[in-house]
Scaffold this active site. Structure first.
Site, PDB file in Angstrom:
ATOM      1  N   SER A 188       0.676  -0.926   0.160  1.00  0.00           N
ATOM      2  CA  SER A 188       0.055  -0.012  -0.022  1.00  0.00           C
ATOM      3  C   SER A 188       0.868   1.248   0.078  1.00  0.00           C
ATOM      4  O   SER A 188       0.468   2.232  -0.326  1.00  0.00           O
ATOM      5  CB  SER A 188      -0.720   0.010   1.390  1.00  0.00           C
ATOM      6  N   CYS A 198       2.226  -6.930   1.948  1.00  0.00           N
ATOM      7  CA  CYS A 198       1.522  -6.202   2.748  1.00  0.00           C
ATOM      8  C   CYS A 198       0.587  -6.988   3.456  1.00  0.00           C
ATOM      9  O   CYS A 198      -0.210  -7.871   2.683  1.00  0.00           O
ATOM     10  CB  CYS A 198       0.592  -5.155   1.785  1.00  0.00           C
ATOM     11  N   CYS A 258       2.615  -5.443  10.341  1.00  0.00           N
ATOM     12  CA  CYS A 258       2.530  -4.891   9.129  1.00  0.00           C
ATOM     13  C   CYS A 258       3.870  -4.447   8.557  1.00  0.00           C
ATOM     14  O   CYS A 258       4.736  -4.287   9.278  1.00  0.00           O
ATOM     15  CB  CYS A 258       1.779  -3.491   9.410  1.00  0.00           C
ATOM     16  N   HIS A 300       5.107  -1.839   7.266  1.00  0.00           N
ATOM     17  CA  HIS A 300       5.805  -0.822   7.561  1.00  0.00           C
ATOM     18  C   HIS A 300       6.450  -0.843   8.666  1.00  0.00           C
ATOM     19  O   HIS A 300       7.612   0.235   8.891  1.00  0.00           O
ATOM     20  CB  HIS A 300       4.588   0.440   7.668  1.00  0.00           C
TER      21      HIS A 300
HETATM   22  N1  DGL Z   1       1.883  -2.350   4.973  1.00  0.00           N
HETATM   23  C1  DGL Z   1       0.617  -2.804   5.236  1.00  0.00           C
HETATM   24  C2  DGL Z   1       0.401  -4.079   6.038  1.00  0.00           C
HETATM   25  O1  DGL Z   1       1.621  -4.777   5.852  1.00  0.00           O
HETATM   26  C3  DGL Z   1      -0.288  -1.750   5.796  1.00  0.00           C
HETATM   27  C4  DGL Z   1      -0.302  -0.193   5.713  1.00  0.00           C
HETATM   28  C5  DGL Z   1      -1.655   0.091   5.455  1.00  0.00           C
HETATM   29  O2  DGL Z   1      -2.545   0.470   6.129  1.00  0.00           O
HETATM   30  O3  DGL Z   1      -2.033   0.480   4.296  1.00  0.00           O
HETATM   31  O4  DGL Z   1      -0.499  -4.551   6.553  1.00  0.00           O
END
Ligand code: DGL
Length: 258
Positions: free
Chosen positions: A14, A76, A187, A189
């Site tokens: 994302s 993600c 997540c 990030h």
């Molecule tokens: N990087 C995404 C994950 O692993 C989430 C970030 C978002 O909320 O877009 O869930």
């Protein structure tokens, strides 16, 4: 037609988070080209409706397939829980991996303490996550921690500082106790926040994420189809982002330490 082996490996997220997975894959597959697509214009996914997340994920994947890729990582957790099973149906021949919160390794290496799982609200609500919890809850005390608003720090390049501390205090501290042993970064990030989070939590709490395991699985699937180069070669790493802002591309290379 180009030789399939010479196509890059695709990664999507994302936004910039999936780069934490791709940096592991870059080490594991040093002779391959990579293409990364961050959908920052539509981020966050983690507070959106599952149908919309699925549509957005398909849109990005179709774009990568149009460019030409020989394998794909849905880097993600949110997109994986909303879309991976549909993607597998649609593209049965494509080596494809998704990522899910690393609860299994956390439980398997636990010494009996509590396990917190930080993830987006949508990841936590999805069936896939609830099923995973149901399997491992018998063996450990696991507490999901919904973290709306946390990925935005990484998107902006804010990997430390007082606002991040304030976020942890408000959203994470209520779940911490003397029994907290492990925090799963559910997540993609969040691994970029690891140094600051470790400082916040202190050295006795372990942080675990699924980026290495996911990259290893992607490598295995590509190997299985004989799609990896054995010889040393110079490679290309392409980064795209749906936000028409050159800063996002610069920030992406910086996150990869490039
Ligand atoms: N990087 C995404 C994950 O692993 C989430 C970030 C978002 O909320 O877009 O869930």
């Amino acid at each position: 037609m180009s030789n399939q082996k010479d196509l890059p490996i695709g990664f999507m997220d994302s936004g910039l988070g999936g780069l934490s997975v791709m940096r592991e894959a870059l080490k594991l597959m040093p002779n391959e080209d990579f293409i990364y697509y961050g959908d920052s214009a539509n981020a966050p996914y983690g507070t959106k409706d599952p149908d919309l997340i699925r549509d957005l994920t398909f849109r990005v994947v179709d774009q990568l397939l149009e460019e030409g890729i020989k394998g794909l990582a849905i880097a993600c957790n949110t997109a994986t829980s909303a879309a991976v099973r549909y993607l597998r149906q649609m593209y049965p021949d494509l080596p494809l991996v998704g990522i899910e919160p690393a609860i299994k390794p956390a439980v398997e290496s636990s010494h009996g303490g509590e396990i917190l799982v930080m993830a987006t609200p949508m990841t936590i609500q999805q069936d896939k996550f609830q099923k995973l919890l149901a399997i491992y809850r018998q063996d450990a005390r696991i507490l999901p921690v919904p973290c709306a608003g946390l990925m935005e720090f990484v998107e902006k390049g804010d990997l430390d500082g007082e606002f991040l501390d304030a976020y942890f205090k408000e959203h994470l501290s209520p779940y911490l106790s003397k029994d907290t042993e492990t925090v799963v970064l559910g997540c993609t990030h969040y691994p970029f926040l690891k140094p600051h989070l470790q400082e916040f939590l202190g050295p006795d709490i372990r942080l675990i994420d699924g980026s290495y395991g996911t990259s290893k699985e992607l490598k295995r699937r590509l190997e299985e189809k004989d799609l990896l180069h054995q010889e040393e070669r110079e490679r290309t790493i392409t980064i795209k982002n749906s936000l028409p802002n050159p800063e996002m591309i610069e920030r992406s290379y910086k996150l990869l330490n490039m």
